[in-house]
Write an enzyme that holds these catalytic residues in place. Structure first.
Site, PDB file in Angstrom:
ATOM      1  N   VAL A  92     -19.529  39.618   4.312  1.00  0.00           N
ATOM      2  CA  VAL A  92     -20.368  38.864   5.249  1.00  0.00           C
ATOM      3  C   VAL A  92     -19.525  37.829   5.897  1.00  0.00           C
ATOM      4  CG1 VAL A  92     -20.758  37.011   3.681  1.00  0.00           C
ATOM      5  CG2 VAL A  92     -22.445  37.483   5.558  1.00  0.00           C
ATOM      6  N   HIS A  93     -19.460  37.539   7.414  1.00  0.00           N
ATOM      7  CA  HIS A  93     -19.111  36.517   8.017  1.00  0.00           C
ATOM      8  C   HIS A  93     -19.826  36.131   9.210  1.00  0.00           C
ATOM      9  CE1 HIS A  93     -17.898  40.556   9.514  1.00  0.00           C
ATOM     10  NE2 HIS A  93     -17.511  40.233  10.851  1.00  0.00           N
ATOM     11  N   VAL A  94     -19.434  35.113   9.851  1.00  0.00           N
ATOM     12  CA  VAL A  94     -20.028  34.365  11.064  1.00  0.00           C
ATOM     13  C   VAL A  94     -19.100  34.499  12.162  1.00  0.00           C
ATOM     14  CG1 VAL A  94     -21.246  32.516  11.720  1.00  0.00           C
ATOM     15  CG2 VAL A  94     -21.415  33.084   9.197  1.00  0.00           C
TER      16      VAL A  94
END
Length: 164
Positions: free
Chosen positions: A118-120
């Site tokens: 997960v990453h933004v």
């Protein structure tokens, strides 16, 4: 016929899919500048996207390799969002965008380039940054190099730390 040159893309085209996870490997490499890592927190880090949608396109990533926000501990989620807020403030200070897209793509079918970690994304936007090149030509023109953007953002971080 006009030609649009993007020589930095050949490394990406020729490299194939790297082994492992870039979000696990790059922070462990020990060379933040070479990997465009801007800052680290206890549980996450912020780095420039090597194939950006716009200048200043950052990603904020937890150190632990997890597929979704629900898998992070509460402390990790809070740390991640604090890092997103810090990255947003940095982009505003260094680049003065008119707006910003912030979001995450969870899973390959949702557009995740690195599914499973997960990453933004934070993508600065300016009035008129989508023009005929993007709309008609399906081409994005980025006026600044990654190294130039990195130096601009790191300079603001260094100024911030000197003021503290």
């Amino acid at each position: 016929m006009d030609r649009l040159w993007a020589p930095w893309r050949i490394d990406y085209i020729m490299s194939g899919k790297p082994e492992g996870c870039i979000f696990c490997d790059k922070p462990e490499a020990g060379d933040d500048a070479a990997n465009f890592i801007l800052f680290r927190t206890k549980h996450s880090f912020a780095m420039l996207n090597a194939y950006p949608y716009n200048n200043g396109h950052l990603m904020v990533v937890p150190f632990r390799h997890l597929a979704g926000f629900s898998e992070l501990t509460e402390e990790e989620r809070c740390d991640l969002m604090g890092a997103v807020a810090r990255a947003e403030a940095l982009l505003v200070r260094a680049m003065s965008p008119d707006g910003m897209n912030v979001g995450a793509n969870l899973g390959h079918c949702a557009g995740a380039g690195v599914p499973g970690h997960v990453h933004v994304h934070l993508v600065p936007r300016w009035e008129g940054d989508t023009n005929f090149m993007s709309s008609v030509g399906d081409v994005r023109v980025l006026p600044e190099s990654l190294a130039g953007t990195y130096e601009k953002l790191r300079g603001c971080l260094l100024e911030d730390s000197a003021e503290e």
